[in-house]
Scaffold this active site. Structure first.
Site, PDB file in Angstrom:
ATOM      1  N   GLU A  47       0.322  -1.133   0.035  1.00 18.28           N
ATOM      2  CA  GLU A  47       0.026   0.277   0.017  1.00 18.28           C
ATOM      3  C   GLU A  47       0.851   1.021   0.218  1.00 18.28           C
ATOM      4  OE1 GLU A  47      -2.485   2.409   3.016  1.00 18.28           O
ATOM      5  OE2 GLU A  47      -2.311   0.563   3.718  1.00 18.28           O
ATOM      6  N   ARG A  51       0.873  10.503   0.155  1.00 17.60           N
ATOM      7  CA  ARG A  51       0.531  11.319   1.558  1.00 17.60           C
ATOM      8  C   ARG A  51       2.257  12.551   0.632  1.00 17.60           C
ATOM      9  NH1 ARG A  51       0.500   8.021   6.589  1.00 17.60           N
ATOM     10  NH2 ARG A  51      -1.628   6.574   6.489  1.00 17.60           N
ATOM     11  N   THR A  74      -4.706   6.178   0.941  1.00 15.37           N
ATOM     12  CA  THR A  74      -5.373   6.877   1.533  1.00 15.37           C
ATOM     13  C   THR A  74      -6.487   8.319   1.126  1.00 15.37           C
ATOM     14  OG1 THR A  74      -2.901   7.787   3.057  1.00 15.37           O
ATOM     15  CG2 THR A  74      -4.547   9.539   3.192  1.00 15.37           C
ATOM     16  N   LYS A 134     -11.273  -1.813   6.178  1.00 14.47           N
ATOM     17  CA  LYS A 134     -10.034  -1.854   7.331  1.00 14.47           C
ATOM     18  C   LYS A 134     -10.783  -0.759   8.585  1.00 14.47           C
ATOM     19  CE  LYS A 134      -6.740   2.277   6.746  1.00 14.47           C
ATOM     20  NZ  LYS A 134      -5.915   3.324   5.913  1.00 14.47           N
TER      21      LYS A 134
END
Length: 211
Positions: A47, A51, A74, A134
């Site tokens: 993953e 960011r 994200t 998640k």
């Protein structure tokens, strides 16, 4: 993709190894070597969090690493979903579960792990057809005891907890029947990433893969 198909894909992906590395990459030039080290250590699902400015380029670099499956974390907007898919991401991860992000993931055929932290959020996902989520932020939201409590009234939902998961507590999460894998950043420590210590990262990955 339907929510049911997405959940089948994410369950299969999360079942490949006990840990999904959560990666914050500042230099896309290191991405391929990092991916190769993690995959060699037994962690195929990667993953890359959106960011940093380098994230999408890192996904492109990692997308053709043999044995790896790169995803984007994200995901906050429909544009994030579309950009991630275009860059080569094969799955997505979001800290929450907005209708906008879920709609975009389904429309773009991008398997997604939507984030939840409460029973009501889990129930809303189940209503839509999702059975993989998640659990975030795990460490400040009750941790393993919270997930254990969810298992009786909400046994349909399975989880990948992230946020505060470490080598010290990962086994506690993984011992739960409703936890398929955990997400953690400890497998790619910043000092080793900065120095290009790929052998060191592979060794940490191998340890994580044996949990």
């Amino acid at each position: 993709m339907t929510p049911e198909e997405i959940s089948q894909h994410t369950f299969a992906l999360c079942s490949r190894a006990p840990v999904v590395p959560v990666l914050v990459i500042e230099d896309a030039g290191q991405a391929k070597d990092l991916a190769k080290a993690l995959v060699a250590g037994g962690l195929p699902a990667l993953e890359v969090t959106l960011r940093t400015p380098a994230a999408l380029d890192a996904i492109r670099e990692m997308s053709d690493v043999e044995g790896g499956v790169v995803g984007a974390g994200t995901l906050l907007t429909a544009r994030d979903v579309e950009a991630a898919k275009k860059a080569g991401a094969r799955f997505g991860v979001s800290p929450g579960a907005t209708e906008t992000v879920l709609d975009a993931a389904e429309a773009n055929d991008l398997p997604i792990l939507p984030g939840v932290v409460t029973a009501s959020e889990i129930m809303r996902l189940l209503d839509r057809g999702y059975t993989m989520a998640k659990f975030f932020p795990a460490g400040t939201s009750g941790g393993a005891p919270a997930l254990k409590a969810f298992s009786s009234p909400l046994p349909q939902m399975r989880f990948c907890p992230t946020g505060g998961v470490s080598v010290q507590n990962a086994a506690e999460y993984l011992s739960l029947p409703n936890v398929v894998c955990v997400g953690g950043s400890w497998v790619a420590p910043k000092d080793k990433l900065t120095s290009g210590d790929w052998a060191g990262i592979e060794a940490i990955a191998r340890e994580a893969a044996s949990l």
